[in-house]
Design an enzyme around this catalytic site. Structure first.
Site, short mmCIF file in Angstrom:
data_model
loop_
_atom_site.label_atom_id
_atom_site.label_comp_id
_atom_site.label_asym_id
_atom_site.label_seq_id
_atom_site.Cartn_x
_atom_site.Cartn_y
_atom_site.Cartn_z
N SER A 99 -5.47 -4.34 0.72
CA SER A 99 -5.92 -5.71 0.98
C SER A 99 -4.69 -6.51 1.38
CB SER A 99 -6.56 -6.31 -0.29
OG SER A 99 -6.82 -7.68 -0.09
N GLU A 100 -4.49 -6.64 2.68
CA GLU A 100 -3.29 -7.32 3.15
C GLU A 100 -3.34 -8.79 2.77
OE1 GLU A 100 -5.23 -5.35 5.00
OE2 GLU A 100 -3.94 -3.57 5.05
N PRO A 116 -5.48 -9.30 8.55
CA PRO A 116 -6.22 -9.88 7.42
C PRO A 116 -5.35 -10.85 6.60
CG PRO A 116 -6.61 -7.52 7.54
CD PRO A 116 -5.51 -7.83 8.53
N HIS A 170 -1.15 1.34 15.64
CA HIS A 170 0.11 1.67 14.95
C HIS A 170 1.31 1.43 15.86
CE1 HIS A 170 -3.07 4.12 13.11
NE2 HIS A 170 -2.40 4.00 11.99
N GLU A 185 0.84 -1.20 0.00
CA GLU A 185 0.00 0.00 0.00
C GLU A 185 0.88 1.25 0.00
OE1 GLU A 185 -2.27 -0.91 3.52
OE2 GLU A 185 -2.98 -2.74 2.59
N PHE A 203 1.66 -1.19 8.40
CA PHE A 203 1.98 -1.29 9.82
C PHE A 203 1.76 -2.75 10.22
CE2 PHE A 203 1.05 3.20 9.48
CZ PHE A 203 1.88 3.81 10.41
N ALA A 204 2.60 -3.28 11.11
CA ALA A 204 2.39 -4.67 11.55
C ALA A 204 0.98 -4.85 12.08
CB ALA A 204 3.41 -5.04 12.63
N ASP A 205 0.42 -3.78 12.65
CA ASP A 205 -0.95 -3.82 13.18
C ASP A 205 -1.99 -4.09 12.09
OD1 ASP A 205 -0.33 -1.74 15.85
OD2 ASP A 205 0.94 -1.65 14.09
N TYR A 206 -1.63 -3.92 10.83
CA TYR A 206 -2.57 -4.16 9.72
C TYR A 206 -2.40 -5.57 9.14
CZ TYR A 206 -2.74 1.02 9.43
OH TYR A 206 -2.86 2.37 9.69
#
Lengths: 419, 338
Positions: B59-60, B89, B129, B29, B83-86
């Site tokens: 769209s991870e 999915p 984040h 992204e 971000f690792a937080d994302y």
């Protein structure tokens, strides 16, 4: 075929090419919106809400508009809103814009860590909220604060959240603008994208299971429609005919990524609904009257047990994605000036003046009043502290609400920091 | 030798890898035209074209899923999760697919790919984040997990990861992108340019996976750390005057057990340090290994200093972050323990 031959094209077949969509213009180039086809205001038909979805597939490719270039409200979608309602709507949008400006400045002054403005998109959330009932539930993204402002949620509470101060309703835990208010039909904002879209469908299914009368509104941006959760939401909404309005706010940009990367070869985001048999409308997101009219249509469908509606709001993110972003690196500097659907505040103001319900003087006066209100709220909020000075949420609040009851291991950890 | 920030070193690693091997592709992204929200891929699209470095839809699962398909074809994708937080999915694709492809196809298909993710807190990023999800990867058989602590290692490890025949999770402590942050949040961070490990060769080199390094020799206690916490450990040793040995793991899987055992056998005391939550964190694994391998050398119970078992808060960031004060207290406690 031997391994040497595998993958090599015979001379008569052309090699494949990899396609990556590109926006019409980049920094230093002339803004170009020639691919945004804008039908005349009033030209799109208004079907009855119980229309067979297959008969209105063309609405997913058009744009419903009410306000024309002269500021007149025209056509079958003109909503039943009095001049007083419209003045109130204008004031909501002006409040949101003023609020944004003050909070953006507060972030620049170091009073908080982060902020996200709505510039250019105020009509979408402000008008939608008015069409919704008081007990319905929104599952918003981070750019729908108009849902709170148009529902008279206190500005001071919003600011206290942004400042993470001692009166922050989220107790300092959440990033600025991640509000939550069940009482105001505003589901807690996650910060992760698209997750809330499918949850809205679940909330709506629950309302139907319990024979309730409340409906849900799901919110998502153009870019996040690429997430799996968006597609899961459409499947469930379609299968169970959930009483939900599926809102896609197409503001053209997902941080630096233009909407064509998420949309791909599909003509519009609204058209995503068609494969699921979900009626899909596209609306001028900068036209307060059109947003209200379309929201009302979709909400009535949900309320009358006719199932979900997908609505794409065609708008433009005039500002940066957030205070961490600089759009001049990826789009022409003055692209927003060229956006063909204009500014939602200016357009509603022009309409109100055209019908004799408003004037430049009243507008100036309202601007001053609103600014004074916002500044007064800001002063009050700052009296409870800002991120780095004054009243703070307690370190105890780190450990509360992880579970309903504080388990022993968290009690031990809390004792370790002595609170 | 040129000086680089962590961002420049990571960018340079991808540049070198793309230059040497046409099969290396980079996407994610905002990664293409703009060059990533942290600018790690800046200039790569311009240099290698849109077929080698491009913007992905948000769209991870799509990013990781297509990367697996590309790897199966024979490319070497190096993808970014913003971000690792994302990452969540994509977790199904990572755990059920990438990690097991070689195993379940008996080596018929393989998955040589790298998933880069900014990790950790210290930037007032709130709970979406700031997370450190390394244990969610180290727990999965088939994945390798890297957490660099400085520009030199970041480049060498990233090139090694891209050249590795298996899927590698490359966690970039975002608080280190622009300087060796040591947890003293009330003091200015020195620039990487003033740090020895910002000297980074222009061209190709690797830092092998599975080799820890001693950042500070000491006799009193071993601190096992990685990423940002390496600098916190060095600061705490300095602040307390306790003669701690600081081990920088660099890769969590494969793990350099010998380096850990050698250090703890020497000092007889061990603190495991990470920013992630305590319960079932990677520190639990490290503490168990030290107990198994060094039990008869230990003079005090192994201690863990970590983030609390709560989501990462916004305003109370420095109450959450295991900084030099909390580690300093643990150092004093472990020296008194008998």
């Amino acid at each position: 075929m031997s391994s040497d031959e595998a993958g090599k094209a015979p001379a008569t077949i052309q090699p494949l090419k990899f396609h990556v969509p590109q926006p019409a213009s980049r920094p230093g180039e002339k803004p170009d919106f020639s691919d945004v086809v804008i039908p005349k205001a009033g030209s799109v038909a208004r079907p009855p809400v119980d229309v067979d979805p297959k008969d209105i597939r063309d609405l997913a490719y058009s744009i419903i508009r009410v306000l024309n270039r002269e500021g007149e409200a025209v056509g079958p979608w003109v909503p039943d809103l009095s001049p007083e309602d419209l003045v109130r709507g204008l004031r909501h949008m002006m409040t949101l814009r003023s609020f944004d400006a003050r909070m953006q400045m507060a972030q620049r002054q170091g009073k908080t860590s982060f902020y996200m403005q709505h510039t250019g998109e105020e009509a979408v959330s402000c008008a939608f909220r008015i069409a919704l009932g008081p007990h319905d539930m929104n599952f918003p993204t981070y750019r729908q604060a108009g849902l709170l402002i148009a529902h008279d949620y206190p500005l001071v509470d919003m600011m206290c959240q942004i400042y993470s101060n001692q009166r922050d309703p989220m107790k300092g835990r959440q990033l600025p603008v991640m509000y939550s208010s069940k009482e105001n039909g505003f589901f807690s904002i996650s910060g992760n994208l698209a997750t809330q879209f499918v949850q809205a469908v679940g909330w709506a299914m629950a309302s139907a299971i319990k024979n309730d009368t409340r409906i849900a509104a799901a919110w998502i941006g153009d870019g996040s429609t690429a997430e799996s959760d968006f597609h899961a939401a459409l499947v469930f909404a379609s299968t169970y005919k959930a009483p939900v309005v599926l809102n896609v706010v197409n503001n053209q940009w997902a941080i630096s990524t233009f909407q064509g990367i998420a949309r791909g070869g599909s003509g519009t985001f609204a058209a995503r609904g068609l494969g699921f048999g979900i009626p899909a409308l596209r609306v001028d997101g900068n036209d307060y009257l059109a947003v209200y009219a379309v929201a009302q249509w979709a909400i009535e469908r949900a309320r009358r047990n006719l199932g979900p509606t997908l609505v794409e709001y065609v708008t433009y993110r005039a500002g940066a994605h957030s205070t961490s972003d600089d759009p001049s690196a990826y789009r022409p500097k003055h692209e927003s000036d060229e956006w063909p659907l204009g500014d939602p505040l200016v357009r509603l103001k022009q309409h109100l003046i055209a019908i004799g319900a408003w004037s430049e003087e009243r507008h100036k006066q309202a601007e001053a009043e609103i600014l004074a209100t916002v500044i007064a709220a800001q002063k009050e909020a700052e009296s409870f502290g800002t991120l780095h000075s004054g009243g703070k949420p307690s370190a105890r609040d780190i450990f509360e609400d992880v579970y309903a009851e504080l388990p022993p291991h968290l009690r031990r950890q809390r004792q370790q920091i002595g609170v | 030798m040129p000086r680089m920030t962590m961002i420049e070193a990571i960018r340079s690693a991808m540049d070198v890898a793309m230059g040497r091997d046409d099969d290396v592709v980079v996407f994610g992204e905002d990664v293409g035209f703009f060059g990533g929200v942290f600018r790690c891929t800046h200039g790569l699209q311009q240099k290698y074209g849109v077929s080698r470095c491009f913007d992905a839809p948000i769209s991870e699962s799509g990013i990781v899923g297509t990367a697996i398909g590309m790897a199966a074809y024979g490319l070497k994708p190096c993808v970014e999760i913003q971000f690792a937080d994302y990452m969540y999915p994509a977790y199904d694709q990572i755990v059920s697919e990438a990690a097991r492809l070689r195993y379940r196809s008996a080596g018929d298909f393989t998955c040589p790919m790298v998933i880069r993710m900014p990790t950790g807190g210290g930037i007032f990023g709130g709970q979406t984040h700031s997370q450190s999800p390394e244990a969610l990867f180290t727990h999965v058989a088939g994945l390798k997990t890297i957490v660099p602590s400085n520009p030199y290692d970041a480049k060498g490890l990233l090139i090694a990861a891209i050249e590795d025949p298996d899927p590698v999770i490359f966690l970039e402590p975002k608080r280190l992108y622009n300087g060796p942050f040591d947890g003293h949040h009330d003091k200015p961070v020195t620039a990487w340019s003033k740090h020895a490990l910002s000297e980074v060769p222009e061209g190709h080199y690797t830092v092998p996976l599975g080799q820890a390094v001693t950042r500070r020799e000491g006799a009193a206690v071993s601190i096992i750390a990685y990423g940002t916490m390496v600098h916190v450990a060095l600061a705490a040793a300095e602040d307390t005057g306790i003669d701690a040995e600081v081990i920088d793991l660099r890769t969590l899987v494969p793990l350099d057990l010998e380096a850990i055992v050698a250090s703890v056998e020497k000092t007889g005391r061990c603190i495991v340090l990470h920013e992630a939550t305590l319960t079932s964190g990677f520190g639990g694994e490290l503490a168990a290994l030290v107990q198994e391998h060094c039990f008869y050398h230990l003079e005090a119970p192994v201690m863990r200093v970590t983030g609390w078992d709560t989501p990462y808060p916004h305003a109370q960031e420095w109450d959450y972050f295991p900084g030099p004060a909390r580690l300093g207290q643990a150092l004093r406690d472990i020296m008194e323990a008998r």
